[in-house]
Design a protein around this motif. Sequence first.
Motif, short mmCIF file in Angstrom:
data_model
loop_
_atom_site.label_atom_id
_atom_site.label_comp_id
_atom_site.label_asym_id
_atom_site.label_seq_id
_atom_site.Cartn_x
_atom_site.Cartn_y
_atom_site.Cartn_z
N ARG A 1 19.48 28.20 22.25
CA ARG A 1 18.83 26.98 21.80
C ARG A 1 19.79 26.21 20.90
N HIS B 1 19.83 23.21 17.98
CA HIS B 1 19.00 22.44 17.06
C HIS B 1 19.76 21.21 16.57
N ASP C 1 17.57 20.19 20.81
CA ASP C 1 16.12 20.09 21.00
C ASP C 1 15.45 19.19 19.98
#
Length: 446
Positions: A321, A323, A347
């Motif tokens: 992921r 950020h 994200d």
Amino acid sequence: MTENPAPPALWPAPLASGAVTASVQVPGSKSVTNRALVLSSIAAEPGWLRRPLRSRDTLLMASALRAMGVGIEETVSSSSTGAPVEGGEGEAWRIIPSGLHGPATVDVGNAGTVMRFLPPVAALADGPIRFDGDPRSYERPLHGVIDGLRALGARIDDEERGALPLTVHGGGALEGGRVEIDASSSSQFVSALLLSGPRFNQGVEVRHVGGTLPSMPHIRMTVDMLRRAGAQVDTPESGGEPNVWRVTAGALRGVDLTVEPDLSNAQPFLAAALVTGGRVVVPDWPEHTTQPGDRLREIFTAMGGSCELTEQGLVFTGSGRIHGIDVDLGEVGELTPGIAAVAALADSPSTLRGVAHLRLHETDRLAALTKEINELGGDVTETADGLTIRPRPLRGGTFHTYDDHRMATAGAIIGLAVEGVLIENVATTAKTLPDFPDLWTGMLGN
């Protein structure tokens, strides 16, 4: 009639098929290599530079110094005594100072370190030294160096442009002393005067009298390397006045220096681990360094990765992921293109601040990043001193580089996750990162 030159070829940025797992030997630091070349060229004795970076910027610096009379011998060596040894740890350059002299012509290309660090050296030479370069170099600010040198006693002909082309009429020495400059557009103005300061008759005292001074780690690198060569330097960090640096006149030692990997050039490879949820090792990452690229450990960890310094080197692991981040990059502006590329794949939104000076780099990097990411479907807005990036699904297309090496690597980062990204003139990466396409495809196992 001459034909128009063919447009640069488009390089299909490889799409990652899965998590990247690789060890990447990143070439040496451009910033360290070029500072070491300058200091060794004005030292009182020969020195050695081991594992130097061979790139367009560093070869331009070496060629310029040779044109002014400096001996630079290239060999392979691993001996602590400096004796050449076949099969040694890698390339080494022996720098042999001699009487600096003109007439000579220096091609700076579009290298900020060459166009800014060498006019002070040329002021110490006997005879005229002309500086010229790529068309973009004419647009990059040099007033801090030109005005500063004039105040210290140098004779410079730039037809009042405050920019290239120009001629420094060296008189064999420079009086030196105290000077005030505005270095808010480039910390290299300060470094340029400090590097040659030990050879000025009175040394030099540089006072920055403008706005916020960008890229402070590069000034700390300059100070650290001056001290290694035996110079006495007083700085704000050592108890001196804010924004004032003093270098005492004196002879410099010839040093034997092994160049660290270029940590800013490690950025795209670490970004690959972050973007793909993979693991990348960069061998020989220094435990302590003045390189601004070391901030990547902190920034990319905040964006979703983790890192550890081990015997292997820096091990960086992505979590799968990405950020968004709100970060002031004023001290590490050169990292902005790569961070912007990662942020476009995050994200959540990002705000990159403190980098208004990037409008004066190899290209206007803020305008270029905004245009190129948005043309792939992104949502990037320029601010007064940076970028706001709101991630959106991206599509393939041509990513223009504007002859800027960091734009090319930024496009390659996006291409890991977005099919069909074509990098215009990827060869511009040779400015500081030779063989980038091969390193990149090798990392991906292609």
